[in-house]
Design an enzyme around this catalytic site. Structure first.
Site, mmCIF file in Angstrom:
data_model
loop_
_atom_site.group_PDB
_atom_site.id
_atom_site.type_symbol
_atom_site.label_atom_id
_atom_site.label_comp_id
_atom_site.label_asym_id
_atom_site.label_seq_id
_atom_site.Cartn_x
_atom_site.Cartn_y
_atom_site.Cartn_z
ATOM 1 N N ASP A 7 43.478 64.184 98.385
ATOM 2 C CA ASP A 7 44.535 65.146 98.363
ATOM 3 C C ASP A 7 45.822 64.524 97.649
ATOM 4 O O ASP A 7 45.857 63.262 97.548
ATOM 5 C CB ASP A 7 44.410 66.001 99.606
ATOM 6 N N CYS A 64 43.107 60.711 101.781
ATOM 7 C CA CYS A 64 44.317 61.745 102.037
ATOM 8 C C CYS A 64 45.506 60.784 102.726
ATOM 9 O O CYS A 64 45.425 59.501 102.434
ATOM 10 C CB CYS A 64 43.484 62.657 102.690
HETATM 11 C C1 RB5 Z 1 48.484 66.381 104.140
HETATM 12 O O1 RB5 Z 1 49.832 66.489 104.704
HETATM 13 C C2 RB5 Z 1 47.791 65.551 105.311
HETATM 14 O O2 RB5 Z 1 47.476 66.510 106.596
HETATM 15 C C3 RB5 Z 1 46.471 64.963 104.811
HETATM 16 O O3 RB5 Z 1 46.685 64.485 103.617
HETATM 17 C C4 RB5 Z 1 45.545 64.076 105.846
HETATM 18 O O4 RB5 Z 1 46.293 63.027 106.130
HETATM 19 C C5 RB5 Z 1 44.746 65.012 106.515
HETATM 20 O O5 RB5 Z 1 44.115 64.372 107.689
#
Ligand code: RB5
Length: 151
Positions: A7, A64
């Site tokens: 992400d 992420c």
């Molecule tokens: C996004 O802000 C964040 O919540 C995501 O990248 C991740 O860390 C979620 O576990």
């Protein structure tokens, strides 16, 4: 062949790991995301996890912000053993003992240099296939997943 995804919180690590894969002639498919615009991590976790689960890809790498959300999502897919890794020992042991098939890392907690190191260890460490206790324990994970775990 490696399935890779992220992400917005992990795109820095994904980019660094793809550079490492390119330099080492390791084939991969990038399942996105492709910018720092805010996206929902389960989308990319699902794409990569399905690609590994259906046998098209041997391993997945997901990034992420923390590695946590994307690992929780990936672990909802049948056959996936996704592990959040934050040190070299963990990168090695989750392959040796857990036969993890997806490496998860966090762009807000792990440096690009460390992420590349963890990916290198993960991709080059075999499962302890000759140790019965690890085979037994990994099978137990499948049994839990399939609802037929015998306590
Ligand atoms: C996004 O802000 C964040 O919540 C995501 O990248 C991740 O860390 C979620 O576990």
């Amino acid at each position: 062949m490696i399935a890779i995804g992220c992400d917005h919180g992990g795109i820095n690590l994904k980019t660094a790991v793809m550079k490492y894969l390119d330099e080492n002639n390791i084939e991969y498919k990038d399942f996105g995301c492709y910018s720092e615009e805010s996206v929902d991590y389960p989308i990319y976790a699902y794409k990569v996890a399905k690609a590994v689960s259906n046998g098209d890809f041997k391993y997945g790498i997901l990034c992420c912000g923390t590695g946590i959300g994307i690992s929780i999502a990936a672990n909802k897919v049948k056959g996936i053993r996704a592990a959040v890794v934050s040190n070299e020992f963990g990168a090695e042991m989750t392959r040796r003992h857990n036969d993890a098939n997806i490496l998860c890392m966090g762009g807000r907690v792990t440096s690009e240099k460390d992420a590349v190191k963890f990916a290198d260890i993960f991709l080059n460490t075999p499962f302890s296939n000759d140790e019965e206790r690890h085979i037994r324990r990994v099978k137990m994970l499948s049994d839990i997943e399939n609802g037929d775990f015998d306590e």
